[in-house]
Design an enzyme around this catalytic site. Structure first.
Site, PDB file in Angstrom:
ATOM      1  N   TYR A   1      54.819  22.507  19.870  1.00  0.00           N
ATOM      2  CA  TYR A   1      55.489  23.408  20.817  1.00  0.00           C
ATOM      3  C   TYR A   1      54.525  23.888  21.891  1.00  0.00           C
ATOM      4  CZ  TYR A   1      58.814  26.759  22.608  1.00  0.00           C
ATOM      5  OH  TYR A   1      59.677  27.436  23.436  1.00  0.00           O
TER       6      TYR A   1
ATOM      7  N   PHE B   1      65.094  18.795  51.669  1.00  0.00           N
ATOM      8  CA  PHE B   1      66.027  17.953  50.913  1.00  0.00           C
ATOM      9  C   PHE B   1      67.184  18.837  50.399  1.00  0.00           C
ATOM     10  CE2 PHE B   1      67.450  15.656  47.085  1.00  0.00           C
ATOM     11  CZ  PHE B   1      67.876  14.511  47.736  1.00  0.00           C
ATOM     12  N   ASP B   2      68.355  18.213  50.125  1.00  0.00           N
ATOM     13  CA  ASP B   2      69.575  18.962  49.690  1.00  0.00           C
ATOM     14  C   ASP B   2      69.308  19.988  48.608  1.00  0.00           C
ATOM     15  OD1 ASP B   2      69.982  16.208  50.237  1.00  0.00           O
ATOM     16  OD2 ASP B   2      71.901  16.160  49.194  1.00  0.00           O
TER      17      ASP B   2
ATOM     18  N   ASP C   1      56.819  19.523  49.364  1.00  0.00           N
ATOM     19  CA  ASP C   1      57.747  18.866  48.456  1.00  0.00           C
ATOM     20  C   ASP C   1      57.138  17.474  48.323  1.00  0.00           C
ATOM     21  OD1 ASP C   1      59.663  17.207  47.371  1.00  0.00           O
ATOM     22  OD2 ASP C   1      61.342  18.194  48.360  1.00  0.00           O
TER      23      ASP C   1
ATOM     24  N   ALA D   1      57.475  14.803  46.345  1.00  0.00           N
ATOM     25  CA  ALA D   1      58.135  13.735  45.580  1.00  0.00           C
ATOM     26  C   ALA D   1      57.555  12.347  45.881  1.00  0.00           C
ATOM     27  CB  ALA D   1      59.634  13.747  45.862  1.00  0.00           C
TER      28      ALA D   1
ATOM     29  N   LYS E   1      60.016  10.059  41.289  1.00  0.00           N
ATOM     30  CA  LYS E   1      59.732   9.109  42.371  1.00  0.00           C
ATOM     31  C   LYS E   1      58.299   8.601  42.162  1.00  0.00           C
ATOM     32  CE  LYS E   1      63.249  11.654  44.103  1.00  0.00           C
ATOM     33  NZ  LYS E   1      63.866  12.763  43.370  1.00  0.00           N
TER      34      LYS E   1
ATOM     35  N   HIS F   1      80.282  15.123  47.818  1.00  0.00           N
ATOM     36  CA  HIS F   1      80.152  13.664  47.860  1.00  0.00           C
ATOM     37  C   HIS F   1      80.051  13.001  46.490  1.00  0.00           C
ATOM     38  CE1 HIS F   1      76.149  15.373  48.274  1.00  0.00           C
ATOM     39  NE2 HIS F   1      75.612  14.262  47.861  1.00  0.00           N
TER      40      HIS F   1
HETATM   41  C1  P71 Z   1      67.232  10.919  45.949  1.00  0.00           C
HETATM   42  C2  P71 Z   1      66.986  12.105  45.099  1.00  0.00           C
HETATM   43  C3  P71 Z   1      67.844  12.297  43.895  1.00  0.00           C
HETATM   44  C4  P71 Z   1      69.103  12.945  44.296  1.00  0.00           C
HETATM   45  C5  P71 Z   1      69.166  14.327  44.271  1.00  0.00           C
HETATM   46  C6  P71 Z   1      70.327  14.980  44.680  1.00  0.00           C
HETATM   47  C7  P71 Z   1      71.398  14.238  45.129  1.00  0.00           C
HETATM   48  C8  P71 Z   1      71.337  12.860  45.124  1.00  0.00           C
HETATM   49  C9  P71 Z   1      70.177  12.231  44.709  1.00  0.00           C
HETATM   50  C10 P71 Z   1      65.623  14.066  44.950  1.00  0.00           C
HETATM   51  C11 P71 Z   1      64.653  14.901  45.563  1.00  0.00           C
HETATM   52  C12 P71 Z   1      63.988  14.488  46.775  1.00  0.00           C
HETATM   53  C13 P71 Z   1      63.086  15.338  47.386  1.00  0.00           C
HETATM   54  C14 P71 Z   1      62.391  14.957  48.630  1.00  0.00           C
HETATM   55  C15 P71 Z   1      63.441  16.952  45.675  1.00  0.00           C
HETATM   56  C16 P71 Z   1      64.340  16.162  45.024  1.00  0.00           C
HETATM   57  C17 P71 Z   1      64.965  16.669  43.763  1.00  0.00           C
HETATM   58  N1  P71 Z   1      66.040  12.936  45.505  1.00  0.00           N
HETATM   59  N2  P71 Z   1      62.838  16.544  46.829  1.00  0.00           N
HETATM   60  O1  P71 Z   1      66.618  10.832  47.018  1.00  0.00           O
HETATM   61  O2  P71 Z   1      64.212  13.282  47.330  1.00  0.00           O
HETATM   62  O3  P71 Z   1      64.319  16.090  42.682  1.00  0.00           O
HETATM   63  O4  P71 Z   1      66.144  14.899  41.475  1.00  0.00           O
HETATM   64  O5  P71 Z   1      63.965  15.411  40.354  1.00  0.00           O
HETATM   65  O6  P71 Z   1      65.559  17.225  40.829  1.00  0.00           O
HETATM   66  O7  P71 Z   1      68.027  10.058  45.561  1.00  0.00           O
HETATM   67  P1  P71 Z   1      65.042  15.887  41.263  1.00  0.00           P
END
Ligand code: P71
Length: 460
Positions: free
Chosen positions: A74, A126-127, A217, A219, A260, A452
């Site tokens: 843990y 990002f979203d 960010d 990623a 990523k 979406h």
């Molecule tokens: C991508 C994604 C994954 C995704 C997330 C939401 C809707 C559709 C697809 C995720 C990212 C990203 C950046 C720059 C943070 C996240 C969130 N991308 N920053 O491109 O590209 O990370 O998915 O591990 O929570 O398909 P997380």
């Protein structure tokens, strides 16, 4: 088909996963039943899955071997210390908090830094980041350079922050009006476009002057570093590791989706240089994610992440990775398919406005192309256009359409070969030949938020 270079992949394949074939007729039925939304298509009915590069990459034998030495204690598990050491070596940050994925790290960062009513400046949030900022009452502001939104403009660093606009934001609301600055490397929302070292440095210098914290960010940090090496003067003889270290030296911390450039299927990181800030992050981490040394992940996941982070900064890996993305882009350009140029780090983005100019934005041209691509060859792409970003202005009832109407072909790391890429390009060439017969779509079901994922359409 022409090979992309005289070099080959810097790995060989030890395990394979069969792809089941479907016929065009079957796919017509499947996509209709799915409401013309590829999120509703079972993945075993997909031939080449380019929905996302997130969590879809292939781990190496060394990463899989690491899964067998997971320490599932843990607290204080050995894999956490390995990860911490790796992150410190690669980024220079010694305060490291694992999280279950990127958005969980964003949740922690925004919880401690966003002040209600105050802005968070960035290139393009990002979203998920934008969602977290808004949930905490903050106001996300995108300040990417204007070239970043011009799909045919071949500017080498289309993820850069517009320095003039950054300064005028700071002057307009004062440093008290800004919670922090968030630089997304690479910039996903406009095509995986890189941010230059010069830009990172300048933003950081201005932020210091006004005492505003700067976070990455991160990623796709390694892909960003590769572009700096290839495109920025003075970095051509530096190693990727040196470039990565320098990038991180200009910021106060970062959130990272390790799905990523962490080369894992699940995982994330929060890191910071300030001990007090990190202590507060840890308090929230414990509530949201779990104890400080596992953060919602198994010990074995931490080990895979630690090993993945060391593999991703290898130049031969990056050369192959970014080379494959560029190869798909070149094949598409040869076939006259309009894409965002130059191609970015993790995928090729088709400009649906230019590809299907006869379909107006209120009939979802990018989504119509996603549907055609599935029917043509079982290829799953994702829409980044009106379905994802269009919305109705509540007061005026007017529909607001996004500037960019894109189809993203996101490429998982170390998963598909160049022949797969060539097949994707050929499918688009075939679609181009019959594009006058493609019809638009209309919505028949829509959820109130993040529509979406669950939208359902009918063909017009
Ligand atoms: C991508 C994604 C994954 C995704 C997330 C939401 C809707 C559709 C697809 C995720 C990212 C990203 C950046 C720059 C943070 C996240 C969130 N991308 N920053 O491109 O590209 O990370 O998915 O591990 O929570 O398909 P997380």
């Amino acid at each position: 088909m022409r090979p992309r270079s005289e070099y080959s992949e810097p790995y060989r394949i030890k395990v394979v996963e069969p792809i089941e074939a479907t016929t065009g007729e079957e796919r017509e039925k499947i996509i209709k039943k799915a409401g013309y939304n590829v999120f509703n298509v079972p993945s075993d009915k997909v031939c080449i899955d380019l929905l996302t590069d997130s969590g879809t990459s292939a781990m190496s034998d060394y990463q899989w071997a690491g899964m067998m030495v997971g320490d599932e204690s843990y607290a204080g598990g050995r894999n956490f210390y390995n990860l911490k050491e790796t992150v410190e070596e690669i980024t220079g940050f010694k305060y490291v908090l694992p999280t279950h994925q990127g958005r969980a790290a964003e949740n922690i960062l925004t919880t401690i830094l966003v002040k209600p009513g105050k802005r968070v400046l960035g290139n393009m949030h990002f979203d998920t980041t934008e969602g977290h900022i808004r949930l905490k009452g903050g106001d996300p502001v995108n300040l990417v350079i204007k070239e970043g939104l011009e799909t045919a403009n071949r500017h080498p660093f289309k993820g850069n922050i517009d320095i003039e606009r950054l300064l005028s934001e700071i002057h307009a609301c004062g440093s008290d009006g800004i919670s922090y600055i968030n630089i997304t490397v690479t910039c996903n929302s406009n095509g995986g476009q890189p941010v230059s070292m010069g830009n990172i440095k300048e933003v950081s210098k201005i932020a210091k002057e006004y005492s505003i914290p700067v976070f990455f960010d991160a990623a796709r940090f390694a892909e960003n570093a590769y572009f700096i090496k290839k495109r920025e003067k003075g970095y051509e003889n530096k190693s990727i590791s040196e470039i990565v270290k320098e990038m991180f030296s200009y910021v106060d911390g970062f959130t990272m989706s390790a799905k990523k450039d962490g080369l894992v299927n699940m995982g994330g990181i929060f890191a910071a240089s300030d001990k007090e800030l990190f202590r507060r992050a840890g308090e929230w981490g414990i509530i949201y994610e779990g104890y400080l040394t596992y953060g919602g992940l198994a010990g074995r996941d931490l080990e895979a992440m630690s090993r993945g982070l060391r593999e991703v900064v290898r130049e031969d890996y990056l050369e192959d990775r970014i080379g494959q993305v560029a190869y798909l882009g070149d094949c598409l350009l040869d076939f006259g398919v309009p894409i965002i140029e130059p191609t970015g780090g993790h995928g090729v983005y088709i400009d649906a406005k230019r590809f299907l100019p006869e379909i107006p934005q209120n009939e979802f041209p990018a989504q119509a192309l996603v549907v055609e691509l599935y029917i043509e060859a079982g290829i799953r792409a994702v829409e980044l256009g009106t379905a994802a970003f269009g919305y109705k202005n509540e007061e005026t009832e007017e529909m607001i359409y996004p500037d960019l109407e894109l189809v993203r072909l996101a490429i998982p790391r170390r998963v598909y070969t160049d022949r797969h890429m060539h097949m994707v390009a050929c499918a688009l060439r075939n679609i181009k030949e019959r594009k006058d017969r493609i019809r638009g779509l209309k919505i028949v079901y829509e959820a109130p938020v993040l529509r979406h994922f669950t939208l359902e359409f009918e063909r017009l």
